[in-house]
Design an enzyme around this catalytic site. Sequence first.
Site, mmCIF file in Angstrom:
data_model
loop_
_atom_site.group_PDB
_atom_site.id
_atom_site.type_symbol
_atom_site.label_atom_id
_atom_site.label_comp_id
_atom_site.label_asym_id
_atom_site.label_seq_id
_atom_site.Cartn_x
_atom_site.Cartn_y
_atom_site.Cartn_z
ATOM 1 N N TYR A 86 0.846 -1.206 0.000
ATOM 2 C CA TYR A 86 0.000 0.000 0.000
ATOM 3 C C TYR A 86 0.878 1.253 0.000
ATOM 4 C CZ TYR A 86 -3.696 3.281 1.101
ATOM 5 O OH TYR A 86 -4.577 4.322 1.045
ATOM 6 N N THR A 139 -11.095 17.655 -24.454
ATOM 7 C CA THR A 139 -12.383 17.540 -23.746
ATOM 8 C C THR A 139 -12.221 17.507 -22.223
ATOM 9 O OG1 THR A 139 -12.224 15.158 -24.086
ATOM 10 C CG2 THR A 139 -13.539 16.399 -25.672
ATOM 11 N N ASP A 229 0.224 19.801 -21.223
ATOM 12 C CA ASP A 229 -0.410 18.491 -21.316
ATOM 13 C C ASP A 229 0.559 17.656 -22.154
ATOM 14 O OD1 ASP A 229 -1.730 16.195 -22.023
ATOM 15 O OD2 ASP A 229 -3.669 17.164 -22.339
ATOM 16 N N LYS A 272 -1.235 6.813 -23.528
ATOM 17 C CA LYS A 272 -0.863 7.087 -24.928
ATOM 18 C C LYS A 272 0.633 6.814 -25.117
ATOM 19 C CE LYS A 272 -4.888 9.420 -24.444
ATOM 20 N NZ LYS A 272 -5.647 9.441 -23.183
ATOM 21 N N ARG A 396 -15.322 13.794 -33.705
ATOM 22 C CA ARG A 396 -14.613 14.906 -33.067
ATOM 23 C C ARG A 396 -15.103 16.175 -33.754
ATOM 24 N NH1 ARG A 396 -11.857 13.071 -28.310
ATOM 25 N NH2 ARG A 396 -14.091 13.194 -27.987
ATOM 26 N N PHE A 463 -20.377 13.405 -25.683
ATOM 27 C CA PHE A 463 -20.064 12.511 -26.804
ATOM 28 C C PHE A 463 -19.940 11.059 -26.379
ATOM 29 C CE2 PHE A 463 -15.654 12.097 -25.518
ATOM 30 C CZ PHE A 463 -15.462 13.270 -24.797
HETATM 31 N N1 F0G Z 1 -5.079 14.974 -22.565
HETATM 32 C C1 F0G Z 1 -5.146 14.547 -23.830
HETATM 33 C C2 F0G Z 1 -4.465 15.318 -24.911
HETATM 34 C C3 F0G Z 1 -5.871 13.390 -24.134
HETATM 35 O O1 F0G Z 1 -5.946 12.982 -25.398
HETATM 36 C C4 F0G Z 1 -6.510 12.679 -23.086
HETATM 37 C C5 F0G Z 1 -7.293 11.486 -23.365
HETATM 38 C C6 F0G Z 1 -6.412 13.169 -21.778
HETATM 39 C C7 F0G Z 1 -5.671 14.310 -21.563
HETATM 40 C C8 F0G Z 1 -7.090 12.495 -20.638
HETATM 41 O O2 F0G Z 1 -6.432 11.353 -20.283
HETATM 42 O O3 F0G Z 1 -8.037 9.485 -20.783
HETATM 43 O O4 F0G Z 1 -6.040 9.156 -19.311
HETATM 44 O O5 F0G Z 1 -7.964 10.472 -18.515
HETATM 45 N N2 F0G Z 1 -7.645 11.147 -24.523
HETATM 46 C C9 F0G Z 1 -8.340 9.951 -24.908
HETATM 47 C C10 F0G Z 1 -8.505 9.960 -26.400
HETATM 48 C C11 F0G Z 1 -9.575 9.675 -24.156
HETATM 49 O O6 F0G Z 1 -9.163 9.041 -26.913
HETATM 50 O O7 F0G Z 1 -7.978 10.846 -27.077
HETATM 51 P P1 F0G Z 1 -7.174 10.040 -19.688
#
Ligand code: F0G
Length: 477
Positions: A86, A139, A229, A272, A396, A463
């Site tokens: 933990y 989003t 980001d 990613k 999108r 969406f």
């Molecule tokens: N920032 C970017 C640029 C993203 O593409 C995503 C997620 C997030 C933040 C959020 O991260 O999903 O780990 O909570 N993108 C996914 C997509 C959902 O399909 O583009 P997460």
Amino acid sequence: MNEDAKHERFQIITPPYRIKVVELLSRQQMEIADNRERRSQAIKKAGYNTFLLKEDEVYIDFLTDSGTNAMSDNQWAGMMLGDEAYAGSRNFYNLDKAVQDIYGYRYLVPTHQGRAAEHIMSQLLIKPGSFIPNNMYFTTRRVHQELAGATWVDVSIDEAHDPESWHPFKGNVDLKKLESLIGEVGVEKIPYMSIEANVNMAGGQPFSMENLVALREMCNGYGIPVMLDGTRLVENAHFIQRREAGYQSRSVREIVREVCSYTDGVTVSGKKDALVNIGGFLACNDKDLFLEAKAMVVVYEGLHTYGGMSGRDMEAMARGLYEMVQDRHVAARVNQVEYLGHLLLEAGVPVVVPVGGHAVFLDAKRFLPHIPQEQYPSQALSAALYLESGVRGMERGVVSSGRDPVTGEERRPKLELVRLAIPRRGYTHTDMDFVAQAIIKVYETRDRVRGLKMVYETERLRFFQARFRPIGGQLIS
Ligand code: F0G
């Protein structure tokens, strides 16, 4: 700087791996591939929203590149070394070291995925009435800024909104727009500048180092922190290496490190670039912010040495961070995406150019010019592609853009796209050939695709769960 990405010649780059294990498709998936009637029933049941299909109803899944990566033998071996304590798991310390090695930030707060890190950052830095400038929106990042009481402001360059512009760095910030926002609302209302690498909603488009340095200088002048980001930073670094003067002989790893050196902190979805199925983090250099984030993560995610991940997840991510910055890996990954884009461009299908790092984006406005934006052309196109082929992409456009939180009106983005996001290391070029053929077939009969009416939506991130009905009863007449 190479101003014209258009003249880059397409050449295949093979990946630095061999396939040792494969994931078998289910019997249902193979039936879906062969049976249009089954697909027709499935998409109807899903309310014409590809997010609501079951995986067993999908043949080739290009819904997202998020969490759909194939892990390496090295990562799987690391999974066996998961230390599920933990507190103080040794995998956390491996991850902490990897984040410092690769990104260079001093402090790490692990989270279960990217949006949890965005939540923490937004809650800690934003006061109601703030304004957050962004190079376009993602989003989840925008929704967390808005939930914390900020107004999201787009300061991306105009070319980012033009699917036909070949600008090599459509992720750049328009410094004049930023300057005028500062003039308008006052610097004290801007807690940070939010900049996304390889902007997802613009089509997977990078910013240049030159632009980032200029942004950093401007923000230094005003005392505004720059928060990244870094979800797809590796792909952005690859484009800098390829397109920006002075970076050809620099490694992706070095470029990633340099980008981070111009920023104060980062949120990352590990699902990613980092080549894992779950995980994320927030990292920064400011000790006070770190201490506050560490205090907050225990409320929402879990102890600060796991933040919602298991020990084995952290180990897989720590190892993935070193794999993701290998030049040949990134080059081959982006090259596979560009291969699909190249096949479509050759056939005259309207796609966003330059082709992005993680996905090919179909331009629904040009693909289905007979469907007005209020009839959700991208939603209709993603449903039609599924119906014709079993290939799943995602909308999108106006549906993803949602409603303005103040007026409740639908936001009408300039970009009305269908994204075909390609999981890392999961598909072969044969799959790309198949998908290209399927899209070209829909393109040839595009006049028969009908618009949609929305019959259900949620207040936020609609969406994911919205439902639709074809206008006139049939999606393809
Ligand atoms: N920032 C970017 C640029 C993203 O593409 C995503 C997620 C997030 C933040 C959020 O991260 O999903 O780990 O909570 N993108 C996914 C997509 C959902 O399909 O583009 P997460």
